[in-house]
Every structure is written in C-alpha cells, then in structure tokens.
Motif scaffolding. Structure first.
Motif, short mmCIF file in Angstrom:
data_model
loop_
_atom_site.label_atom_id
_atom_site.label_comp_id
_atom_site.label_asym_id
_atom_site.label_seq_id
_atom_site.Cartn_x
_atom_site.Cartn_y
_atom_site.Cartn_z
N SER A 92 58.41 75.60 12.83
CA SER A 92 57.14 73.71 13.07
C SER A 92 56.44 73.45 11.73
O SER A 92 57.18 74.46 11.16
N TRP A 110 58.36 61.40 9.82
CA TRP A 110 58.95 61.32 11.05
C TRP A 110 60.28 61.95 11.86
O TRP A 110 60.07 62.66 12.23
N TYR A 114 60.38 65.48 13.46
CA TYR A 114 61.14 65.75 14.58
C TYR A 114 62.75 66.67 14.82
O TYR A 114 62.71 66.87 15.42
N ASN A 117 60.34 70.47 14.96
CA ASN A 117 59.89 70.20 15.91
C ASN A 117 60.47 69.83 16.74
O ASN A 117 59.69 71.10 17.93
N VAL A 118 60.77 69.03 17.35
CA VAL A 118 61.78 69.07 18.47
C VAL A 118 63.23 69.30 18.40
O VAL A 118 63.92 70.06 18.89
N TYR A 158 52.87 64.39 13.47
CA TYR A 158 52.98 65.70 14.54
C TYR A 158 52.53 66.16 15.45
O TYR A 158 53.03 66.51 16.41
N SER A 161 55.36 64.73 18.56
CA SER A 161 56.48 65.45 18.51
C SER A 161 55.93 67.27 18.99
O SER A 161 56.39 67.19 19.77
N LYS A 162 55.15 67.93 18.91
CA LYS A 162 53.80 68.96 20.34
C LYS A 162 53.94 68.42 21.43
O LYS A 162 54.49 69.18 22.10
#
Length: 246
Positions: A92, A110, A114, A117-118, A158, A161-162
């Motif tokens: 992450s 962004w 993303y 993290n995603v 952040y 994204s979480k």
C-alpha cells in the motif's frame, strides 16, 4: 487451516506490517515469497531473518499496480514452490495531505493510490485465484485500514482507497467462494516508515485509544495469521486499533 508447508505470497513483504507478517508466517511453517517493488534491501533482510531462524523464504520483485508483473511474479513462485495457498495483499501507499486541502489531492495522487492500494490487490487476487480454485482451498487477507471506515486518515484519497479495499474484500469473498476465503484486516495507527518524522502525531493518536497505545506490526501480523487459519470466516473486515474507533 494449518499454515505449515503452505506457500504464502506477501506483497510489500520487506518492511513494516509486511515484514512482521512474513516472519510470523514462516514461524508457523509457511514457505514465504516476500514481494517488493523498490525496497530490495529490506526484502532481502527479511528473508535473511527468516532463514536465520530456520524458515524458508525468497524475495521476488514486482510492481503490483502492473498486471503483467503480477502474473509473472505468480508464475515464478509456482516454478519455485509449486503453487500458492495464501495471499497477503499488504502493499500500500499513502500521501500525508490534510483532509481539508482538496487541491493537494491531485489526479496524480488519486491515480497512484488507487493503482497500488486497490487495483494492485485485485490483480494479485486474480492471479492466484486459479491456483487456489484448482486445489479447492485458499485464503486471502487484504490490508485495509480504519481510515476506510472512519473517512479520516493520512489523506482523503488514502481513506477512500481503503474503503474501496473493504468493498473489494466483500466482492471477492462472494466471487471466489466456496473454495477461497477473503477477509480484510483493518489496523489503526501502526508505527511504520510512513510515520517517520510524525512520531508526535502518532503519540497523540495512540494516546486517544482506549488501551493507551497503538498496535504493533507484530500485533497485526498475528491477527493476519489467525484470519488465514480460520476456515469458517470470509467477507469480514476485522479491526485491530487498540480501541481507537470505539
């Protein structure tokens, strides 16, 4: 699930929670692939620590935001260990930006958060799913955050994204059942390299927790291992935050 002799991939496994998790898995007898993107020295040190204690581990480089690199990484691990039984999606990234500074939350920020993290977690889950489906057993833990539940954290992108990681966890749990279990562990503030230079802020956060201290990387790692072992749980977001969010 008994973790002994299971093959585990830990993304971002060289530092912080990733390192603690790699070590904890090895202590339970798992064969660990320690992924890194740029922190090669840290990943190699993690592997040396595991090997010094009699465990088995390798380092493997891949940028999880790049699907082709993720697929190549999985193929390499399969060539080395035969399969992958466990995935800890830990890699992450964050940027420390005041929540009310909307202009600082640029498109580039962004996109970067993303992507890692995603999308990175999705790419890794997608790459290992066929292996786990074939052996009719597997477990995935995605590292979320209480920021994804509270809307507060190191930055607005952040936190969002979480929140997406938590949603991804629930969707993957439905998509990959019944063979593969998918859960998320959502820590509160944990002292890692992302907090370097912000120790006073960390102390204020820790002091507000009911237990009066923040969770350690080892605390989070033990919970991750417990979730991987638990065969009757999927689609859950488990918080470990010393009572921050109560």
């Amino acid at each position: 699930m008994d973790l002994k002799q299971k093959v585990a991939l830990v993304t971002g496994g060289g530092t912080g929670i990733g390192r603690a998790t790699s070590i904890a898995l090895a202590e339970r007898g798992a064969l660990v692939a320690v992924n890194y993107s740029r922190s090669q020295d840290d990943a190699e040190e993690t592997v040396r620590m595991i090997q010094h204690n009699g465990g088995t581990a390798i380092t493997i480089q891949a940028d999880v935001s790049r699907d082709s690199e993720v697929r190549a990484m999985v193929n390499t691990i399969v060539q080395q260990f035969g399969t992958i039984n466990l995935l800890v999606n830990n890699a992450s990234l964050t940027h420390h930006i005041p929540l009310n500074d909307l202009e600082a939350a640029t498109e580039a920020v962004w996109d970067e958060l993303y992507a890692i993290n995603v999308k990175g977690m999705f790419f890794c889950a997608r790459a290992v799913a066929p292996l786990m489906k074939q052996q009719k057993s597997g477990a995935i833990v995605n590292l979320g955050s209480i920021a994804g539940s509270t809307g507060s954290g190191s930055s607005l992108p952040y936190a969002v994204s979480k929140a997406a990681v938590h949603g991804l966890t629930k969707s993957l749990a439905r998509a990959l059942a019944p063979e593969i279990r998918v859960c998320s562990v959502a820590p509160g503030a944990v002292l890692t390299r992302w907090w370097e230079g912000k120790e006073e802020q960390m102390k204020r956060v820790a002091g507000s927790a009911l237990l009066g201290h923040s969770a350690s990387t080892e605390d989070v790692a033990r919970l991750i291992c417990a979730v991987l072992e638990q065969e009757s749980m999927t689609g859950q977001i488990i918080t470990v935050d010393s009572g921050q969010t109560l």
